[in-house]
Structure formats: structure tokens, C-alpha cells
Design a protein around this motif. Sequence first.
Motif, PDB file in Angstrom:
ATOM      1  N   ARG A 287      -5.949   1.171  -3.296  1.00 53.56           N
ATOM      2  CA  ARG A 287      -5.668   0.689  -4.655  1.00 53.56           C
ATOM      3  C   ARG A 287      -4.207   0.988  -4.936  1.00 53.56           C
TER       4      ARG A 287
ATOM      5  N   ASP B 241      -9.409 -12.163   2.654  1.00 54.47           N
ATOM      6  CA  ASP B 241     -10.306 -12.873   1.729  1.00 54.47           C
ATOM      7  C   ASP B 241      -9.507 -13.595   0.657  1.00 54.47           C
TER       8      ASP B 241
ATOM      9  N   HIS C   2      -4.808  -1.352  -9.300  1.00 54.19           N
ATOM     10  CA  HIS C   2      -4.820  -2.749  -8.885  1.00 54.19           C
ATOM     11  C   HIS C   2      -3.951  -3.537  -9.863  1.00 54.19           C
TER      12      HIS C   2
ATOM     13  N   SER D 112     -10.325  -0.183 -11.376  1.00 49.55           N
ATOM     14  CA  SER D 112     -11.604  -0.490 -10.731  1.00 49.55           C
ATOM     15  C   SER D 112     -11.594   0.096  -9.314  1.00 49.55           C
TER      16      SER D 112
ATOM     17  N   THR E 133     -11.538   1.182  -5.357  1.00 50.87           N
ATOM     18  CA  THR E 133     -10.668   0.734  -4.269  1.00 50.87           C
ATOM     19  C   THR E 133     -11.313  -0.420  -3.519  1.00 50.87           C
ATOM     20  N   MET E 134     -10.498  -1.248  -2.910  1.00 49.88           N
ATOM     21  CA  MET E 134     -10.960  -2.295  -1.987  1.00 49.88           C
ATOM     22  C   MET E 134     -10.336  -1.986  -0.637  1.00 49.88           C
ATOM     23  N   HIS E 135     -11.124  -2.082   0.421  1.00 52.13           N
ATOM     24  CA  HIS E 135     -10.630  -1.755   1.769  1.00 52.13           C
ATOM     25  C   HIS E 135     -10.051  -0.339   1.795  1.00 52.13           C
TER      26      HIS E 135
ATOM     27  N   ASP F  66      -6.017  -8.155  -1.919  1.00 53.06           N
ATOM     28  CA  ASP F  66      -7.055  -9.128  -2.292  1.00 53.06           C
ATOM     29  C   ASP F  66      -7.213  -9.248  -3.808  1.00 53.06           C
ATOM     30  N   LYS F  67      -7.142  -8.139  -4.519  1.00 60.50           N
ATOM     31  CA  LYS F  67      -7.268  -8.168  -5.985  1.00 60.50           C
ATOM     32  C   LYS F  67      -6.207  -9.065  -6.598  1.00 60.50           C
TER      33      LYS F  67
ATOM     34  N   HIS G  22       0.845  -1.192   0.000  1.00 60.83           N
ATOM     35  CA  HIS G  22       0.000   0.000   0.000  1.00 60.83           C
ATOM     36  C   HIS G  22       0.882   1.244   0.000  1.00 60.83           C
TER      37      HIS G  22
ATOM     38  N   ASP H 141      -6.877  -6.216   4.550  1.00 63.49           N
ATOM     39  CA  ASP H 141      -6.656  -6.531   3.141  1.00 63.49           C
ATOM     40  C   ASP H 141      -5.809  -7.792   3.029  1.00 63.49           C
TER      41      ASP H 141
ATOM     42  N   ALA I   6      -4.877  -3.184  -4.104  1.00 68.87           N
ATOM     43  CA  ALA I   6      -5.320  -4.013  -2.988  1.00 68.87           C
ATOM     44  C   ALA I   6      -4.698  -5.397  -3.097  1.00 68.87           C
TER      45      ALA I   6
END
Length: 344
Positions: free
Chosen positions: A256, A288, A236, A249, A251-253, A260-261, A193, A285, A258
Motif C-alpha cells: 500500500r 489486473d 492507496h 483500505s 494492502t493489495m499484493h 492496481d488500485k 512501492h 502488481d 498498490a
Amino acid sequence: MFEKIKVLVVDDSAFMRKMISDMINSELDMEVVDTAKDGEIAIDKILKLNPDVVTLDVEMPKKNGLEVLKAVKGRTSAQVIMLSSLTSEGSAITLEALQIGAFDFIQKPSGSISLDINKVKDDLVEKIRYAKSSNKKNKGKIQSATITQSKLKPSNRIDAVVIGASTGGPKVLYEILTVLPGNLEVPIFVVQHMPAGFTKAFAERIDKNSNLRTLEAADNLIIEKNKIYIAPGGYHMIIEGNKVRLDLSPTMHGVRPAVDKLFFSAAEKYRSNLLAVILTGMGRDGADGVREIKRYGGTIIAQDEYTSTVYGMPKSAYETGCVDIVLPDNKVADEITKIVRGNY
């Protein structure tokens, strides 16, 4: 009455000192105990006041943020959060500061004097809280070197390694990636990050000292063995076929790139032949993605609590029940090499 987090604000701009101080003082659990306008004054006040946290401007007259950090290292328990404008010099100094012990950094939104500094308020106060809590960690007892949740004896060959990290990650990643052998014969994909611009300097820093070619990933790059691909800030990074793809795409959590991506796409591509590593960082992050990798039969390493700057991401991964090995940071590179080479 609870004790407030004591913060020293260091910046050569009076405007920035006022803005940053106001943001911090608006929080009920923290207060600015003093400010400093240059590096020499900062050193004196850090050592005299011993604040919990210092927000330290990177580029300053007399002594820059890096010189301040070096001068107080080992002489105070204060955690330091660097505030950096995106310049080539600023990003290089920031990365070196993280390497020698700064807790984390915040990018000023629009240069050394950012009228819109309030944009990073939430990020700053969250990191101040994490920095303070990291001082409370029990340093008296080192955890056992290895904790396993499952009997690990990987029977599958490893075709790729994926790594995710956040707060505290740049230093740990540097130490891991620069000691891996040059003939590992797998590609390595890394999500750290970090804002756009800093990831390029980070990749170049590792590349200069690594046995493996290290580069900031670009869209449509053909994946090659013995290369480390660093996800660029703001994008990502996913794996499609034999190529690295970048996408914008959402952001996740809140981030970006992420982790997980990357992990989800790598799980689908490499299935049981994938080794994943989760390192120090705030948030969850990667958790999953760890589940998804385990669903396909992959292998997972997580950094231990003791050596994590922030035990957020590794803890969330561990709590999925899918982590195979928990290790201190200085054991991770050897374990990656052993698993990839099948030396069990």
C-alpha cells in the motif's frame, strides 16, 4: 549441492549485525560470509570478498552507506541493499544510493537499532534472492528497442498518464519524470512501492529537477494538468471525479500504495483517454489494472526485460496480452510525450 548466496552484512551496531546475520543464515540458500562495522572496513571487505549481495547500513561512522557505494561502484559485481532508518538524512541518502546503483532498500522498523528487525526478515531475504538473480541476467545482448503486441496508432486523445513501479523504480522514474516537457497538458499519477516518509523525499527530489510540478499526493487535492502526483507510502491513491483521494483500505499484493488500485480508478475515470506505464519491480502488481485499462480502450507501455532491475511487474503485465509497446527505460519518456501529443 547448490551454491549459497554469499552476503556481507555492514552495520555499525554489533546487535544489528548479529540479528541481520541470524536472519540470513536461517535461510537454506544464503549465508553471511563476513560482517563490517564501519564504511572503511566495508569497502575493503566488499572488494576483497566480492560477495553476491551486501546489506549496507545507511548511517555509519567514518564513511556512510552512500560513500561506500560510490567507492565500490564499478569495482565489484555485488548487489547492494541499503538498510535505512526513517530520518530526513537517511531517506535522502537512500534515494541518492538508489539513483547511483543500489539494488533496493529496506526500512528498519524502529530506528538505527531496531530490536524488532525480524519484522522485515521476509522482505529482506526475498530482496536478497532477487538481487542475486539479477546478477545472472544475460547482459550480452540488448533487446530490440521496441516490441509491439498490437499495431499502436492511438486515435484517442490522452487526458492522463498513470505509472507503476517497484524495485529499481526510483532511478527509472527519476530519469523519466525529469525529462518530460513542462507543457504536457495532462496530470501524471505515480505509484512507487515505498514506505511512508520516503515518498515525500522522493517527490521533492524529482520536483527540484523536473519541468513539471511534482508533489506527494494529499487527500482531496484537485487534479491539475502539468502536475505529477506521487502516492504517499502507506496509502492507496485513487482518482474520484476531479480529485485525488487517499485511503487506508487493506494492502493489495502485500503493498500500500498498490498500482492496481490507481489503475482501476483511473480506467473508470479516463476510459480510452488513459496512458499507463508499467516499470521494473517485483511481483505482479499492475497486471489486473492493465487488463482493466485495456478493457476501456486505454494505451499501455511496459519496460523491457533487459533494462528492468527486476522483470516481475512488466512481465506480468506483458503476459496479459494487453501491453501495446515494450521499451527500454531510456525510450519511455519520449514515447509518453509522443503518445500524449498524438505525434504518430
